[in-house]
Design a protein around this motif. Structure first.
Motif, PDB file in Angstrom:
ATOM      1  N   MET A   1       2.126  -9.936  -3.749  1.00  0.00           N
ATOM      2  CA  MET A   1       1.396  -8.874  -4.454  1.00  0.00           C
ATOM      3  C   MET A   1       1.981  -8.663  -5.837  1.00  0.00           C
ATOM      4  O   MET A   1       3.190  -8.657  -6.006  1.00  0.00           O
ATOM      5  CB  MET A   1       1.464  -7.570  -3.659  1.00  0.00           C
ATOM      6  CG  MET A   1       0.807  -6.389  -4.345  1.00  0.00           C
ATOM      7  SD  MET A   1       0.752  -4.926  -3.278  1.00  0.00           S
ATOM      8  CE  MET A   1      -0.491  -5.444  -2.111  1.00  0.00           C
ATOM      9  N   PRO A  52      -5.469   6.192   5.268  1.00  0.00           N
ATOM     10  CA  PRO A  52      -4.280   5.528   4.718  1.00  0.00           C
ATOM     11  C   PRO A  52      -3.079   6.447   4.613  1.00  0.00           C
ATOM     12  O   PRO A  52      -1.937   5.982   4.684  1.00  0.00           O
ATOM     13  CB  PRO A  52      -4.764   5.082   3.321  1.00  0.00           C
ATOM     14  CG  PRO A  52      -5.899   6.000   2.983  1.00  0.00           C
ATOM     15  CD  PRO A  52      -6.579   6.248   4.293  1.00  0.00           C
ATOM     16  N   ARG A 111      -4.305  -1.912 -12.046  1.00  0.00           N
ATOM     17  CA  ARG A 111      -4.218  -1.463 -10.653  1.00  0.00           C
ATOM     18  C   ARG A 111      -4.944  -0.128 -10.478  1.00  0.00           C
ATOM     19  O   ARG A 111      -5.634   0.090  -9.473  1.00  0.00           O
ATOM     20  CB  ARG A 111      -2.751  -1.333 -10.236  1.00  0.00           C
ATOM     21  CG  ARG A 111      -2.521  -0.832  -8.813  1.00  0.00           C
ATOM     22  CD  ARG A 111      -2.936  -1.861  -7.770  1.00  0.00           C
ATOM     23  NE  ARG A 111      -2.136  -3.075  -7.938  1.00  0.00           N
ATOM     24  CZ  ARG A 111      -0.933  -3.236  -7.402  1.00  0.00           C
ATOM     25  NH1 ARG A 111      -0.385  -2.277  -6.693  1.00  0.00           N
ATOM     26  NH2 ARG A 111      -0.282  -4.373  -7.572  1.00  0.00           N
ATOM     27  N   ASP A 114      -8.721  -0.855 -10.536  1.00  0.00           N
ATOM     28  CA  ASP A 114      -9.156  -1.539  -9.318  1.00  0.00           C
ATOM     29  C   ASP A 114      -9.158  -0.602  -8.116  1.00  0.00           C
ATOM     30  O   ASP A 114     -10.059  -0.660  -7.268  1.00  0.00           O
ATOM     31  CB  ASP A 114      -8.250  -2.741  -9.039  1.00  0.00           C
ATOM     32  CG  ASP A 114      -8.461  -3.881 -10.021  1.00  0.00           C
ATOM     33  OD1 ASP A 114      -9.475  -3.856 -10.764  1.00  0.00           O
ATOM     34  OD2 ASP A 114      -7.608  -4.794 -10.074  1.00  0.00           O
ATOM     35  N   THR A 115      -8.152   0.267  -8.043  1.00  0.00           N
ATOM     36  CA  THR A 115      -8.085   1.216  -6.923  1.00  0.00           C
ATOM     37  C   THR A 115      -9.273   2.160  -6.951  1.00  0.00           C
ATOM     38  O   THR A 115      -9.896   2.443  -5.919  1.00  0.00           O
ATOM     39  CB  THR A 115      -6.772   2.016  -6.972  1.00  0.00           C
ATOM     40  OG1 THR A 115      -5.661   1.125  -6.916  1.00  0.00           O
ATOM     41  CG2 THR A 115      -6.683   2.999  -5.814  1.00  0.00           C
ATOM     42  N   GLU A 118     -12.479   0.346  -5.895  1.00  0.00           N
ATOM     43  CA  GLU A 118     -12.512   0.053  -4.469  1.00  0.00           C
ATOM     44  C   GLU A 118     -12.977   1.248  -3.639  1.00  0.00           C
ATOM     45  O   GLU A 118     -13.684   1.077  -2.635  1.00  0.00           O
ATOM     46  CB  GLU A 118     -11.129  -0.407  -4.004  1.00  0.00           C
ATOM     47  CG  GLU A 118     -10.770  -1.814  -4.451  1.00  0.00           C
ATOM     48  CD  GLU A 118      -9.304  -2.138  -4.235  1.00  0.00           C
ATOM     49  OE1 GLU A 118      -8.601  -1.307  -3.617  1.00  0.00           O
ATOM     50  OE2 GLU A 118      -8.849  -3.208  -4.694  1.00  0.00           O
ATOM     51  N   ALA A 150      -4.479   5.586  -1.057  1.00  0.00           N
ATOM     52  CA  ALA A 150      -4.950   4.224  -0.814  1.00  0.00           C
ATOM     53  C   ALA A 150      -4.006   3.202  -1.439  1.00  0.00           C
ATOM     54  O   ALA A 150      -3.694   2.166  -0.828  1.00  0.00           O
ATOM     55  CB  ALA A 150      -6.367   4.059  -1.375  1.00  0.00           C
ATOM     56  N   ALA A 151      -3.540   3.484  -2.653  1.00  0.00           N
ATOM     57  CA  ALA A 151      -2.619   2.564  -3.334  1.00  0.00           C
ATOM     58  C   ALA A 151      -1.304   2.452  -2.581  1.00  0.00           C
ATOM     59  O   ALA A 151      -0.722   1.365  -2.484  1.00  0.00           O
ATOM     60  CB  ALA A 151      -2.378   3.042  -4.767  1.00  0.00           C
ATOM     61  N   ALA A 153      -0.862   2.781   0.650  1.00  0.00           N
ATOM     62  CA  ALA A 153      -1.072   1.990   1.855  1.00  0.00           C
ATOM     63  C   ALA A 153      -1.183   0.507   1.526  1.00  0.00           C
ATOM     64  O   ALA A 153      -0.709  -0.348   2.275  1.00  0.00           O
ATOM     65  CB  ALA A 153      -2.339   2.463   2.575  1.00  0.00           C
ATOM     66  N   GLU A 154      -1.806   0.181   0.406  1.00  0.00           N
ATOM     67  CA  GLU A 154      -1.988  -1.212   0.031  1.00  0.00           C
ATOM     68  C   GLU A 154      -0.674  -1.846  -0.397  1.00  0.00           C
ATOM     69  O   GLU A 154      -0.463  -3.048  -0.190  1.00  0.00           O
ATOM     70  CB  GLU A 154      -3.009  -1.323  -1.113  1.00  0.00           C
ATOM     71  CG  GLU A 154      -3.318  -2.759  -1.510  1.00  0.00           C
ATOM     72  CD  GLU A 154      -4.283  -2.858  -2.676  1.00  0.00           C
ATOM     73  OE1 GLU A 154      -4.512  -3.977  -3.142  1.00  0.00           O
ATOM     74  OE2 GLU A 154      -4.783  -1.801  -3.119  1.00  0.00           O
ATOM     75  N   ALA A 155       0.262  -1.075  -0.949  1.00  0.00           N
ATOM     76  CA  ALA A 155       1.483  -1.652  -1.526  1.00  0.00           C
ATOM     77  C   ALA A 155       2.255  -2.566  -0.562  1.00  0.00           C
ATOM     78  O   ALA A 155       2.578  -3.686  -0.943  1.00  0.00           O
ATOM     79  CB  ALA A 155       2.350  -0.550  -2.119  1.00  0.00           C
ATOM     80  N   PRO A 156       2.619  -2.217   0.654  1.00  0.00           N
ATOM     81  CA  PRO A 156       2.663  -0.852   1.195  1.00  0.00           C
ATOM     82  C   PRO A 156       4.017  -0.213   0.890  1.00  0.00           C
ATOM     83  O   PRO A 156       4.979  -0.916   0.595  1.00  0.00           O
ATOM     84  CB  PRO A 156       2.531  -1.098   2.701  1.00  0.00           C
ATOM     85  CG  PRO A 156       3.240  -2.415   2.918  1.00  0.00           C
ATOM     86  CD  PRO A 156       3.018  -3.229   1.659  1.00  0.00           C
TER      87      PRO A 156
END
Length: 475
Positions: A1, A52, A111, A114-115, A118, A150-151, A153-156
């Motif tokens: 990532m 998330p 980022r 994009d977040t 999404e 959300a960001a 959780a995506e990292a995570p």
């Protein structure tokens, strides 16, 4: 990532242009200063996104003053203890990306964009559902909160450090269940939304102290970390803790500042934590209030790791964490000769803390203030707190539509400072030039300017705009 960290040269004009467009879209929504006693919209959005905010433990921070400072200190300590962090604070100083930080740094504009894109379709879905039922669309702050969760959780991330936006109980961030709830000193602010009754304000902020979730991945008890409060406020907070069966640690009882000494660039501290005494701590921030914020942050991190009388956190890691704290816009030095500080004090208590730090830790021959304040704030209280420390005052406008009209601010300032001590400048750039010129008057012709200072304050927006004018990057 891809790492969320970025440096200015890595940011493309296209990304910044998209970021600007998104901010314009968000600004069409309810402003962040408007709240409704409901978590229904943000909760519905979280459900659609797969909750998330329940994918990582959290430390939740509220209060009136010091929230951002404590949040940043907690983040720095967790990082030094080898945890990957997500941090969300508000409002931002310069760039919206500051609101969502991962690994201690703001996400990149790319980022951020994009977040938003999404989650945008799901936000629109909730907008339609709410409006069909006669309610409002999601607020700007609700969308930003969803983006942050959300960001993370995506990292995570390993842990989220979350600053409340406004209040607590009905703040959008409160869909998270913080196993550690931190409450900084509570005083009057945002009276138009929270009221002017301290006990009532405390009830709203106490809403972040909640019973631990039984369905959590790792069930745990809630711990409330409480700053020193007035008796009426403390009574409300302790009653809430009893209601939800939360453990409590109080400043001045279970943890405290044992000693502090002014040092170059900050202060040296000795802190009594939940797990014992921590010595030789350098904090690169000024003011007794920041020392007390440090004790809150330490206690919160100790509670997160389960530290106590039989278990102390690693002293070297704690020293490293505090020494690494970056806290822009909080008595931040941005220039020398004359010295220029920026401070985001925006209410009377914040202004009093600023004045106390300036008096105790600096010895200026002449100190000039630059002030622009939001029109909905207690301007009289702010000016009264600052009057004893500023020799002259330059009043101006920070560019925000919410800022008080310069003429009205000047009239209030003259009533406090006297006509001979107040200068009016139409823009912040003009005000800075004027203030620096006034400060330089202490020097003889050909002599280097020393012992003179300028302090820019009155609002987070004022501090942020000045930071940009001095060429500082978002942090």
């Amino acid at each position: 990532m891809t790492s969320p960290d970025f440096t200015p040269e890595e940011v493309s004009p296209v990304d910044l242009a998209e970021l600007t467009l998104i901010e314009a879209e968000l600004d069409k929504r309810w402003p962040e200063t408007k709240i409704e006693p409901s978590l229904s919209r943000i909760a519905a959005l979280m459900d659609i996104l797969g909750s998330p905010q329940h994918g990582y433990p959290a430390i939740h921070v509220t209060g009136t003053n010091g929230k951002t400072s404590v949040t940043r200190m907690i983040d720095a300590l967790l990082t030094a203890l080898h945890r990957r962090t997500g941090r969300t604070t508000s409002p931002h100083l310069q760039l919206a990306t500051e609101r969502i930080s991962i690994d201690g740094r703001p996400v990149s504009p790319r980022r951020y964009v994009d977040t938003y894109r999404e989650i945008e379709p799901y936000v629109q879905m909730i907008d339609q559902q709410s409006q069909a039922a006669g309610g409002p669309a999601m607020s700007k702050f609700e969308v930003l909160t969803a983006m942050a969760y959300a960001a993370f959780a995506e990292a995570p991330v390993d842990v989220a450090v979350v600053e409340v936006g406004l209040g607590g109980r009905w703040d959008a961030t409160n869909v998270i269940d913080g196993q550690i709830a931190v409450i900084t000193p509570i005083s009057l602010d945002h009276a138009e939304y929270l009221g002017d009754d301290l006990a009532g304000i405390a009830e709203e902020k106490a809403g972040i102290i909640k019973k631990g979730r039984e369905d959590a991945l790792v069930p745990s008890d809630t711990v409330a970390i409480l700053a020193q409060q007035t008796p009426e406020v403390m009574d409300v907070l302790l009653r809430r803790a009893v209601e939800v069966d939360a453990a409590v640690a109080r400043e001045g009882s279970e943890f405290t500042v044992l000693a502090r000494q002014i040092a170059v660039g900050g202060q040296q501290l000795e802190l009594q934590g939940l797990g014992g005494v921590y010595t030789d701590i350098f904090l690169p921030l000024h003011g007794e209030h920041q020392a007390r914020n440090a004790s809150l942050a330490l206690a919160a991190v100790e509670a997160f790791f389960g530290a106590g009388p039989e278990r102390q956190l690693d002293q070297d890691a704690i020293r490293e964490g505090f020494a690494s704290v970056v806290n822009p816009g909080r008595l931040e030095r941005v220039r020398s000769a004359p010295t220029v500080f920026l401070d985001a004090a925006h209410n009377p208590d914040g202004a009093r803390a600023l004045a106390a730090a300036l008096t105790a830790e600096f010895d200026f021959r002449k100190l000039v203030g630059v002030v622009s304040v939001m029109g909905d704030k207690d301007v009289d209280g702010i000016l009264s707190a600052l009057e004893p420390v500023f020799d002259e005052l330059v009043v101006t406008h920070n560019g925000s539509a919410r800022a008080m009209d310069v003429e009205n601010l000047a009239n209030l300032a003259v009533a406090k400072f006297g006509d001979e001590r107040v200068v009016v400048a139409p823009t912040l750039a003009d005000a800075l030039e004027t203030a620096i010129g006034l400060a330089e008057e202490v020097a003889e012709p050909g002599e280097a300017v020393s012992g003179a200072g300028v302090v820019v304050t009155g609002s987070v927006v004022t501090a942020g705009a000045a930071r940009t004018l001095f060429g500082k990057d978002p942090a």
